[in-house]
Write an enzyme that holds these catalytic residues in place. Structure first.
Site, short mmCIF file in Angstrom:
data_model
loop_
_atom_site.label_atom_id
_atom_site.label_comp_id
_atom_site.label_asym_id
_atom_site.label_seq_id
_atom_site.Cartn_x
_atom_site.Cartn_y
_atom_site.Cartn_z
N MET A 28 0.77 -1.45 0.49
CA MET A 28 1.56 -1.67 1.61
C MET A 28 2.90 -1.26 1.11
SD MET A 28 0.47 -5.56 2.95
CE MET A 28 1.41 -5.40 4.34
N HIS A 29 3.74 -1.17 2.38
CA HIS A 29 5.47 -0.73 2.30
C HIS A 29 5.56 0.60 1.97
CE1 HIS A 29 5.08 -5.17 2.57
NE2 HIS A 29 4.79 -5.24 1.25
N ASP A 57 -3.67 -4.07 1.79
CA ASP A 57 -4.69 -4.37 0.66
C ASP A 57 -4.89 -5.80 0.81
OD1 ASP A 57 -2.02 -5.20 -0.25
OD2 ASP A 57 -2.17 -3.99 -1.82
#
Length: 484
Positions: free
Chosen positions: A79-80, A236
């Site tokens: 992520m991110h 995830d």
């Protein structure tokens, strides 16, 4: 047949899952990280695509008939990560990853600019999130920022390359600080606070919905049909939850991957930013989840293995499957800073209590316990936010170790279950989302719980000792921060 792709930090996993829900085959490719400056963590986005397509190439080579029958593909991803694309759809710079800590000052600025951030996004501004990274680019690389046409997360970039479509799912989008998490839509207000507009964002879909169709060149390359659908997929941890069947309010798991996560599904948007708990959308409509996040879980053991030039398995083997009590050494696993509960990108790791007689086994045990103590911090934060968690499934690379599972049970004071397919949970969850997109099946029938391989209950003989060790361990962070 369904294909799941998990775009991780250290590698890409691909799994083939049949109509009965069983994993038929797996493949993996490794990825490299770049740390060009202190607190920085970057990757070349094209390496994700090369690793993902290479992993599917491996499956197609070894299992051509099964791959030819794939009807749906799901994507999971770290992520991110800020993947900045120009008008030509090509990356403008390396992606800035989830464990990058350079944008602490930008987090302060973002919270000052947007007082309603916590209410809308449901989370504190942390350097790991995507929005502060864009403020950093705007400040330090203004020429690049001026050329940004789209901002994609890692798995969305892989999707774009596989399908030609720029699309993101709700769970991954929730980790940007640009999503109105309760309403499941981009927030123009939050985007404006970082100098962006809605046109910089990809289209949003639910994780189980069709996002695109696999491009003909890849369908031909892998011998697939022309109408293979690609699901919205998931970040995830939400994907791991789908793989574990954690889709009912209260379902919980502990992930010991590169990072660590304590996860609980919720039936409503339940932000708790004061304790640095994350509140995100789940990968299915009408569901959300809370997370406590550790930035270095299995990464801590991997770091020690690298420093000692010894494989992790060889470090663990002399300790057996259980220990008689806490190590005399204490370890802070803040190798890349920490999120829950400290929200401190500058936090650092430490060993405390080393003596001339200290042995390697005590140091290895201290690393396992330090991560477990950090998980207990996360458990406490989630319990304070929405009530107690009484048991967790254990997933991620760290779930391979019965010793670590027992230490977690002893430290957390709750039962920990090792489960089948625990190491491919996110990729399995992605494959399940691919199936839901292709078939429209009932999620409750597809997202079943895996078989539990072993259960580890906290041992009364060591519980008191671990409670005291945890109390001493908790005193380390403020003491070291004060002296830094």
């Amino acid at each position: 047949m369904y294909l799941g792709l998990d775009i991780g930090t250290s590698g890409v996993k691909a799994v083939l899952v049949n109509d009965a829900g069983a994993v038929v085959a797996t493949a993996a490719r490794e990825l490299a990280l770049s740390h060009p400056a202190p607190l920085w963590s970057e990757q070349d986005p094209d390496t994700w695509v090369e690793a993902a397509t290479g992993a599917v190439d491996d499956l197609a080579s070894c299992h051509p008939r099964e791959v030819a029958r794939v009807a749906g593909i799901g994507l999971s991803g770290q992520m991110h990560g800020a993947t900045l694309l120009g008008e030509d759809g090509r990356p403008l710079r390396p992606a800035i990853l989830w464990n990058d800590g350079r944008s602490q000052a930008e987090c302060v600025a973002l919270e000052r600019r947007c007082p309603s951030l916590h209410t809308i996004a449901g989370n504190l501004a942390m350097p790991g999130f995507t929005a502060p990274k864009l403020l950093w680019v705007a400040r330090h690389e203004p020429k690049i920022f001026a050329r940004v046409a789209k901002v994609l997360l890692p798995k969305a970039y892989v999707r774009y390359r596989l399908t030609g479509e720029m699309v993101e799912d709700m769970s991954d989008a929730a980790g940007t600080l640009w999503l109105d998490v309760g309403q499941r839509r981009w927030s123009a207000l939050l985007l404006h606070a970082t100098g962006l507009d809605l046109h910089h964002m990809p289209r949003l879909v639910e994780g189980s919905a069709v996002s695109a169709v696999l491009a003909p060149e890849f369908a031909q390359r892998w011998g697939m049909a022309k109408d293979v659908v690609v699901a919205g997929g998931a970040g995830d941890n939400a994907a791991s939850a789908i793989g574990l069947g954690a889709i009912a309010p209260g379902d919980a798991f502990l992930s010991l991957g590169t990072s660590g996560v304590m996860f609980r599904a919720t039936d409503r948007f339940a932000p708790a930013p004061a304790s640095a708990v994350h509140a995100f959308c789940h990968a299915l409509p009408g569901l959300w989840h809370q997370m406590g996040v550790m930035l270095s879980a299995a990464a801590s053991l991997a770091w020690l293995a690298s420093v000692m030039e010894t494989p992790a398995a060889a470090l663990l083997a002399p300790l057996g499957e259980r220990v008689d009590g806490p190590s005399p050494i204490r370890f802070l696993p803040y190798l890349d800073g920490e999120r829950t509960p400290h929200n401190d990108a500058a936090a650092s790791g430490a060993f405390v209590g080393l003596r001339g007689a200290t042995g390697r086994g005590q140091i290895v045990q201290a690393v396992l316990e330090g991560v477990a103590f950090a998980a207990r911090d996360n458990l406490a934060a989630l319990s304070a936010a929405s009530g107690p968690i009484v048991e967790v499934d254990l997933v991620g690379g760290g779930s391979r170790s019965p010793l670590w599972a027992q230490i977690c049970a002893d430290v957390l004071g709750i039962t920990v279950h090792r489960v089948e397919e625990g190491e491919v949970g996110a990729a399995l969850g992605a494959a399940r989302l691919g199936r839901l997109a292709a078939t429209g099946d009932d999620p409750a029938e597809v997202c079943t719980r895996p078989r539990r391989l072993a259960s580890f209950a906290p041992r009364a003989s060591v519980t008191a000792a671990y409670d005291e060790a945890y109390r001493r361990w908790r005193a380390l962070y403020p003491a070291l921060k004060e002296s830094a």
